[in-house]
Scaffold this active site. Structure first.
Site, short mmCIF file in Angstrom:
data_model
loop_
_atom_site.label_atom_id
_atom_site.label_comp_id
_atom_site.label_asym_id
_atom_site.label_seq_id
_atom_site.Cartn_x
_atom_site.Cartn_y
_atom_site.Cartn_z
N ASN A 14 0.84 -1.20 0.00
CA ASN A 14 0.00 0.00 0.00
C ASN A 14 0.88 1.26 0.00
O ASN A 14 1.50 1.61 0.99
CB ASN A 14 -0.91 -0.04 1.25
CG ASN A 14 -1.89 1.11 1.31
OD1 ASN A 14 -1.62 2.19 0.81
ND2 ASN A 14 -3.04 0.85 1.92
N LYS A 17 0.07 3.93 2.63
CA LYS A 17 0.61 3.64 3.97
C LYS A 17 2.09 4.00 4.01
O LYS A 17 2.59 4.55 5.00
CB LYS A 17 0.47 2.15 4.30
CG LYS A 17 -0.85 1.73 4.87
CD LYS A 17 -0.72 0.30 5.41
CE LYS A 17 -2.04 -0.30 5.79
NZ LYS A 17 -1.89 -1.69 6.26
N ASP A 74 -1.07 -3.18 10.88
CA ASP A 74 -2.35 -3.84 10.60
C ASP A 74 -3.42 -2.92 11.16
O ASP A 74 -3.36 -2.50 12.32
CB ASP A 74 -2.45 -5.24 11.20
CG ASP A 74 -3.59 -6.00 10.52
OD1 ASP A 74 -3.50 -6.23 9.30
OD2 ASP A 74 -4.59 -6.32 11.19
N SER A 75 -4.36 -2.58 10.30
CA SER A 75 -5.31 -1.56 10.70
C SER A 75 -6.69 -1.89 10.18
O SER A 75 -6.87 -2.75 9.33
CB SER A 75 -4.86 -0.20 10.18
OG SER A 75 -4.46 -0.28 8.83
N GLY A 156 -9.01 3.85 1.23
CA GLY A 156 -9.90 2.97 2.01
C GLY A 156 -11.22 3.64 2.38
O GLY A 156 -11.91 4.21 1.54
N LYS A 178 -4.51 14.70 8.65
CA LYS A 178 -4.89 13.32 8.95
C LYS A 178 -3.86 12.67 9.89
O LYS A 178 -4.24 12.07 10.89
CB LYS A 178 -5.03 12.50 7.66
CG LYS A 178 -5.41 11.04 7.95
CD LYS A 178 -5.59 10.17 6.72
CE LYS A 178 -5.72 8.71 7.15
NZ LYS A 178 -5.73 7.76 6.04
N HIS A 183 -5.33 7.12 13.69
CA HIS A 183 -4.89 5.91 14.38
C HIS A 183 -3.43 5.59 14.05
O HIS A 183 -2.63 5.30 14.92
CB HIS A 183 -5.82 4.75 13.98
CG HIS A 183 -5.99 4.61 12.49
ND1 HIS A 183 -6.32 5.67 11.68
CD2 HIS A 183 -5.86 3.54 11.66
CE1 HIS A 183 -6.39 5.26 10.42
NE2 HIS A 183 -6.11 3.97 10.38
P1 IMP Z 1 -4.41 -4.03 6.15
O1 IMP Z 1 -3.62 -3.41 5.04
O2 IMP Z 1 -4.50 -5.51 6.09
O3 IMP Z 1 -3.95 -3.53 7.49
O4 IMP Z 1 -5.89 -3.54 5.92
C1 IMP Z 1 -6.30 -2.32 6.40
C2 IMP Z 1 -7.60 -1.93 5.75
O5 IMP Z 1 -8.29 -1.09 6.68
C3 IMP Z 1 -7.35 -1.07 4.51
O6 IMP Z 1 -7.40 -1.82 3.34
C4 IMP Z 1 -8.49 -0.07 4.58
O7 IMP Z 1 -9.63 -0.65 4.03
C5 IMP Z 1 -8.71 0.09 6.06
N1 IMP Z 1 -7.90 1.21 6.59
C6 IMP Z 1 -6.83 1.15 7.42
N2 IMP Z 1 -6.33 2.36 7.67
C7 IMP Z 1 -7.11 3.22 6.98
C8 IMP Z 1 -7.07 4.63 6.83
O8 IMP Z 1 -6.22 5.37 7.36
N3 IMP Z 1 -8.04 5.14 6.05
C9 IMP Z 1 -9.00 4.39 5.45
N4 IMP Z 1 -9.05 3.08 5.52
C10 IMP Z 1 -8.10 2.48 6.29
#
Ligand code: IMP
Length: 202
Positions: A14, A17, A74-75, A156, A178, A183
């Site tokens: 990403n 990120k 992880d979010s 996202g 932001k 978070h």
């Molecule tokens: P990960 O990459 O497996 O941690 O998935 C995190 C998912 O949570 C992302 O694909 C987004 O859908 C959502 N997400 C996490 N952080 C954010 C943010 O800062 N903004 C919007 N969506 C987020």
């Protein structure tokens, strides 16, 4: 904190990120680079049921593949009226055929007629070092689910995540605005403190 001059590999594809992490950590002399920059391409199955478990799975896999310190975020978005969903399944909400817009539209659909509309974003940052040391930091950002998407920034669920105090969604904020409340911004601030203590103890 002194300039750390450290390079961490981000366990993610990403780019947004990656940019958010570099915005926050570059002031400390920490450069976050992509897997591609160090010649690894790791697919991690996120089999955990918590942000902590999945964050560790990702950071450890990339550290082992690259031999370098690796950092993972992880979010996800936890919505109170949906019993915490989509939570750790935020990236996979609605199945593999949906894109970001499809996922937030599904969320708005599932929120129709629901109250309260309160929610929180959660981020867990994990950094794994080749010597086996692990640092973890968690950050949360409370907000509400908007009734319709607003704004063009971020990624996202940003267009539907509303911050009442700012009267804007995440997607209507500048990257700096932001990062100041998000978070991930909070988790990275805590991570910076832990990294400082860790490096001081070496
Ligand atoms: P990960 O990459 O497996 O941690 O998935 C995190 C998912 O949570 C992302 O694909 C987004 O859908 C959502 N997400 C996490 N952080 C954010 C943010 O800062 N903004 C919007 N969506 C987020």
């Amino acid at each position: 904190m002194e300039q750390a001059n450290m390079r961490l590999v981000l366990a993610s594809k990403n780019q947004k990120k990656l940019a958010e992490m570099n915005d926050i950590l570059s002031h400390l002399g920490i450069q976050v680079c992509s897997e591609a920059e160090v010649g690894v391409d790791v697919e991690v199955e996120e089999t955990g049921t918590t942000f902590e478990e999945n964050s560790l799975l990702k950071a450890r896999a990339v550290m082992e593949a690259s031999g370098l310190p690796a950092i993972a975020d992880d979010s996800g978005l936890c919505v109170d009226a949906l019993s915490g969903a989509p939570g750790v399944w935020s990236a996979r909400y609605g199945g593999p055929d949906l894109d970001d817009a499809g996922r937030y539209r599904l969320l708005l659909e599932n929120m129709r007629g629901q109250s309260p509309r309160t929610a929180k974003f959660v981020s867990v940052i994990t950094c794994c070092f080749p010597n086996g040391d692990v640092l973890t930091a968690r950050g949360e950002c409370p907000g509400t689910i908007a009734f319709a998407p607003m704004g063009e920034g971020g990624f996202g669920y940003d267009p539907v995540f509303f911050i009442p105090a700012l009267k804007k969604t995440f997607a209507q904020l500048t990257p700096e605005e932001k990062n100041a409340v998000s978070h991930r911004g909070k988790a990275l601030e805590r991570f910076k403190q832990k990294l400082e203590e860790y490096l001081a103890g070496k």
